[in-house]
Design an enzyme around this catalytic site. Structure first.
Site, PDB file in Angstrom:
ATOM      1  N   GLU B  44       4.603   2.240   2.692  1.00 25.27           N
ATOM      2  CA  GLU B  44       5.625   1.529   3.454  1.00 25.27           C
ATOM      3  C   GLU B  44       5.334   0.020   3.477  1.00 25.27           C
ATOM      4  O   GLU B  44       4.209  -0.408   3.676  1.00 25.27           O
ATOM      5  CB  GLU B  44       5.590   2.073   4.897  1.00 25.27           C
ATOM      6  CG  GLU B  44       6.658   1.513   5.810  1.00 25.27           C
ATOM      7  CD  GLU B  44       6.689   2.235   7.164  1.00 25.27           C
ATOM      8  OE1 GLU B  44       5.807   3.078   7.427  1.00 25.27           O
ATOM      9  OE2 GLU B  44       7.611   1.949   7.950  1.00 25.27           O
ATOM     10  N   LYS B 118      14.949   2.444   6.097  1.00 22.08           N
ATOM     11  CA  LYS B 118      14.409   3.388   7.081  1.00 22.08           C
ATOM     12  C   LYS B 118      15.421   3.627   8.198  1.00 22.08           C
ATOM     13  O   LYS B 118      16.022   2.682   8.717  1.00 22.08           O
ATOM     14  CB  LYS B 118      13.115   2.810   7.654  1.00 22.08           C
ATOM     15  CG  LYS B 118      12.324   3.741   8.546  1.00 22.08           C
ATOM     16  CD  LYS B 118      10.982   3.051   8.906  1.00 22.08           C
ATOM     17  CE  LYS B 118      10.063   3.962   9.703  1.00 22.08           C
ATOM     18  NZ  LYS B 118       8.749   3.290   9.952  1.00 22.08           N
ATOM     19  N   CYS B 154       8.286   7.122   6.307  1.00 21.97           N
ATOM     20  CA  CYS B 154       7.461   7.424   7.480  1.00 21.97           C
ATOM     21  C   CYS B 154       8.198   8.152   8.608  1.00 21.97           C
ATOM     22  O   CYS B 154       8.430   9.345   8.517  1.00 21.97           O
ATOM     23  CB  CYS B 154       6.819   6.136   7.980  1.00 21.97           C
ATOM     24  SG  CYS B 154       5.231   6.389   8.831  1.00 21.97           S
TER      25      CYS B 154
END
Lengths: 564, 564
Positions: B44, B118, B154
């Site tokens: 990330e 994200k 994530c």
């Protein structure tokens, strides 16, 4: 005829102190009832205090707050105040996911009425609400004596859409807002313009009740007000003090009557008072009755000492002069004069013998030797703090904090830093203002602040409070012979302009050059600021008075290798 | 036949260091290409580093990151790596509102392909993502050589619903996830179970690529892995070191082949290594090559010194013994032995003459006199730091930090606090483990960590590293004759259990009594912890290794009057 008398209860709460906050609600409700109020409106999160940060996540705290609200509703009724509608803020729980909610409840007839949950949860700058709360989704209208009262909490009126927009269709007669809006220079106008916009959208008057008082490193300025649907100011409470005022809403009238309108302080008085109130409340809420600080004869410690004297009285201020071999006689005199002017205790603790004792073992050179002097002073200030139970004050300003121009564990020691958000040029300006105010009759402790409702009085001072010499002489840390701040930093007039552009307006290198700053200055300042992040994290709490204060608003990684 | 070779690039990035991060991507891509990888997956926010906090809000930084991504795509192509698919994390911008986004981009054929933003932005514990980013709303599937590759970042796999749930209908062949998941004791299993759950939902293998390395007060442990749709582990990278490994996804196979599976360290090795890596990276990323610390002969400073020696080599550790009139001979010997064992520099700086010099002026009593000793030591440690450019280490543990059992500006000084998240009982346990590891051949600096791929070797030590006496003697601050920690605190075996329940599990007073702790202990501990909040804020950065570390996770108001 449908009329409703609202009491705007601008009070100072303490985070976590459910008993004291509830007692204050009871007291203000009683006074409001004596003035024939129907509804009394308190600030955001009245019972819990605000901002409560991660305390919200403790289930035991939420339960205690809930019990306290119920106890308070019963007590109000028991005291013959059951007929009053008491709108208080507290913490609730989201039954879907167990998360806390920022909630308004109505206490009436001995019962806690279900209320309204804040919809927009600010999560920028000093705010962390999305972190701790879940968002309410329903608007709320109370119908009281035939008057339709809408509700909003703080950020709900700062964002377009949401429950306030929904209220447009609800034909409300008045919007009651509970706020915990922290002070920021010039914010009064922003809030008023915003309220006018919402009042226009709703075609109804808007009541804006704001918290007052210092809470850790935030200062809430109060300045509650009411505005009619057409933007007419119908009430304004004073800033920086607790207050109870009244607004009558009469649905038969086209325009509401104008109630009291308090004057607004000028910008220097406003900032100065914010700093004093922040310190005063930090002391009260942490149970300190006195302070100690190093007095160097320079302008920073002089201004902080004056603020401290205004906050707690000169007799509760312990000044400590800690001259070294490099301190000028002028500086020592200025420190003594200042202490005398404010009526502070004044001790002289020369550091030369201590410095020599260390140097015999360590034999330090250059910057390490300069830091040693500052750290010996830090040890002495903390010794006064520990042995006498005094709050140690750090006297650093925002310019030096930004640039890292201070000694960590040295001049940066303390529990509270009253001018950490004040640029150096503003330090001079506030010092001049304080002297001028003294000439106009504002004695020590004579500010309009919480707990002092006597106005400009206080202990009168002959002549200047802050010695003119401290204001006009070139700033120096006096850690080596002939040292001047300008040896290491650009002149403050220039530095502060660059800092403001770089930090508060987030201008990058190219922007700064386009702003007209020269390349060398820009590179020097950017390098200093970028490197000082760790030191800023270690700085004590201090009041936020600007758009961007270190500590609360700006979270940068220490290990940050980005260079433009 | 559709096969795709993925390279899992578990790298250590530095926040803001676009050049170094990009150079590392280039290097790992080259190596991956040599091993015939088709796709190389990085953690990330690879280019920017993670977590970037408010650095994300600087427009100049976002532009620089964007320029760097384009430059990198061209450079990859120029180096003959244009055919490779390079999945890197970076920062993007939301075109609707100008807010930053946490973005995955694909570099291929010299071009930056649009990627994936994200969706779930964690905003709890150490995470502040909702504060700085706006959320992506679309899922993304890359079709590469006939293989359908889904993407998640994530937190997207930690929450139900969202883009990953949407991928269920997309018939993907593999889910590629980029992570910045900080270390926490025991988290390896949690991550694996979660990945199995998602792989089952998707009926596809899942690749989990995690960041490694210390970033300020977080430690990322790496431990990347791949799991087949049925929960079979098909790859596991080592923890705490950079690594490049490979996973072949063959859509014709029912089960994917098992690749390398690295062993998992035991729990003490894991925690110890996390602390060492945190310190090592903090030093490297802040350009320190050596450390200094006070060596008291006690267990805390001994463990920190051992960790420091493992992080940077004993020869870069400067120990300072600062005995007072109350220091026992045993303590001085233990300090000297420890320094000798790790090969550290060792100076003795008696504080008695300095203490006497201060006392001649200040004449302090009781706690103020005790704090004076600790602060004189703080001045000496900082003098070494300033004059020699060494990183000063604070040696306090989590138990004393929780209870405020330390002197602010005294033993708490330093730039980094390696064991601030380690309870005292765990300090003893890790010390015993380190001695045992030495007996099994783990010399100084012999850990499996970034930059040291030689395994358990290092500089061999004869006998114990940490003197047994430091482990077994009753803990004492030695600030007055015969002082013991147990004079002020419950015994650590008990204290740590109460602290864990009160702090990490948020048990209230009633819960703690129900846990079986006696009332007096509970009240003592709660009072100490509640009062120490301000002191904890002033503590240096240190690695987070537990579920709840002070500093990052817990934000309580200083002025918090809530008492149960």
């Amino acid at each position: 005829m449908s009329t409703l008398r609202f009491a705007l209860a601008q009070i100072d709460t303490c985070v976590g102190d459910l008993d004291t906050n509830a007692a204050k609600v009871l007291e203000y409700s009683r006074r409001a009832s004596e003035h024939h109020a129907d509804v009394v409106v308190f600030p955001e999160m009245t019972l819990t205090g605000y901002p409560i940060e991660d305390l919200a996540l403790r289930a035991t705290f939420r339960k205690a707050a809930w019990d306290k609200a119920q106890e308070l509703a019963l007590k109000l009724a028991g005291d013959g105040l059951g007929g009053l509608y008491v709108a208080v803020g507290t913490i609730g729980t989201d039954h879907d996911n167990g998360k806390p909610r920022n909630r308004m409840i109505m206490l009436h007839d001995g019962v806690v009425w279900g209320g309204y949950d804040k919809h927009f949860l600010p999560n920028y700058g000093v705010f962390d609400e999305f972190r701790i709360f879940s968002a309410g989704e329903r608007s709320k209208v109370f119908e009281i004596n035939g008057v339709r009262v809408g509700v909003a909490i703080c950020e709900d009126i700062w964002q377009d859409g949401g429950p306030v927009a929904k209220l447009v269709k609800e034909n409300i007669d008045v919007l009651m807002t509970m706020n915990g809006s922290p002070y920021e220079e010039g914010k009064t106008h922003v809030r008023f313009d915003l309220a006018c916009k919402r009042a226009d959208e709703l075609q109804a008057p808007l009541l804006y009740v704001n918290q007052v008082g210092g809470q850790d490193d935030l200062v809430f300025d109060g300045g509650s007000f009411a505005v009619d649907y057409d933007g007419t100011l119908i009430e304004r409470s004073p800033m920086f003090m607790e207050n109870l005022s009244y607004v009558d809403i009469d649905t038969d009238k086209t325009h509401q009557d104008v109630s009291t309108v308090a004057p607004v302080p000028n910008s220097d008085e406003e900032v100065y008072t914010a700093c004093v109130l922040g310190l005063k409340d930090y002391m009260a809420k942490n149970h300190f009755t006195g302070v100690c600080l190093g007095l160097s004869g320079g302008i920073d410690s002089a201004l902080v000492a004056a603020m401290a004297a205004d906050a707690c009285g000169g007799e509760h201020v312990q000044g400590i002069s800690m001259p070294s071999m490099y301190s000028s006689d002028g500086s020592k005199d200025d420190a003594a004069d200042l202490a005398h002017n404010i009526g502070a205790g004044y001790d002289v603790q020369p550091i030369e013998p201590l410095f020599k004792a260390f140097q015999q073992q360590l034999d330090l050179q250059s910057v390490a030797a300069e830091n040693l002097q500052a750290r010996i002073r830090g040890v002495i200030v903390m010794a006064y703090s520990n042995s006498r139970g005094l709050l140690a004050l750090a006297t650093g300003n925002k310019s030096e904090l930004a640039c890292g121009y201070s000694t960590i564990y040295g001049d940066a020691v303390g529990g509270y830093a009253p001018i950490k958000d004040i640029f150096k040029t503003k330090v001079w300006q506030l010092s001049r203002w304080r002297n001028e105010a003294a000439r106009q009759g504002m004695g020590i402790g004579g500010l309009h602040i919480v707990g002092n409702e006597d106005g400009w009085a206080g202990k009168q001072v002959e002549g200047d409070i802050i010695p003119v010499n401290s204001i006009v002489k070139p700033p120096s840390a006096e850690l080596r012979p002939g040292q001047k701040d300008s040896d290491s930093l650009p002149e403050y007039e220039l530095l502060d302009k660059v800092l403001e552009a770089y930090i508060e307006h987030a201008h990058g290198r190219a922007d700064l050059l386009a702003d007209g700053f020269d390349e060398q200055t820009v590179d020097t300042v950017m390098r200093l600021v970028d490197r000082a992040e760790w030191k800023r994290r270690q700085y004590p709490l201090g009041p936020k008075v600007s758009a961007l204060a270190f500590g609360r608003d700006r979270r940068l990684p220490v290990t940050n290798a980005f260079r433009e």
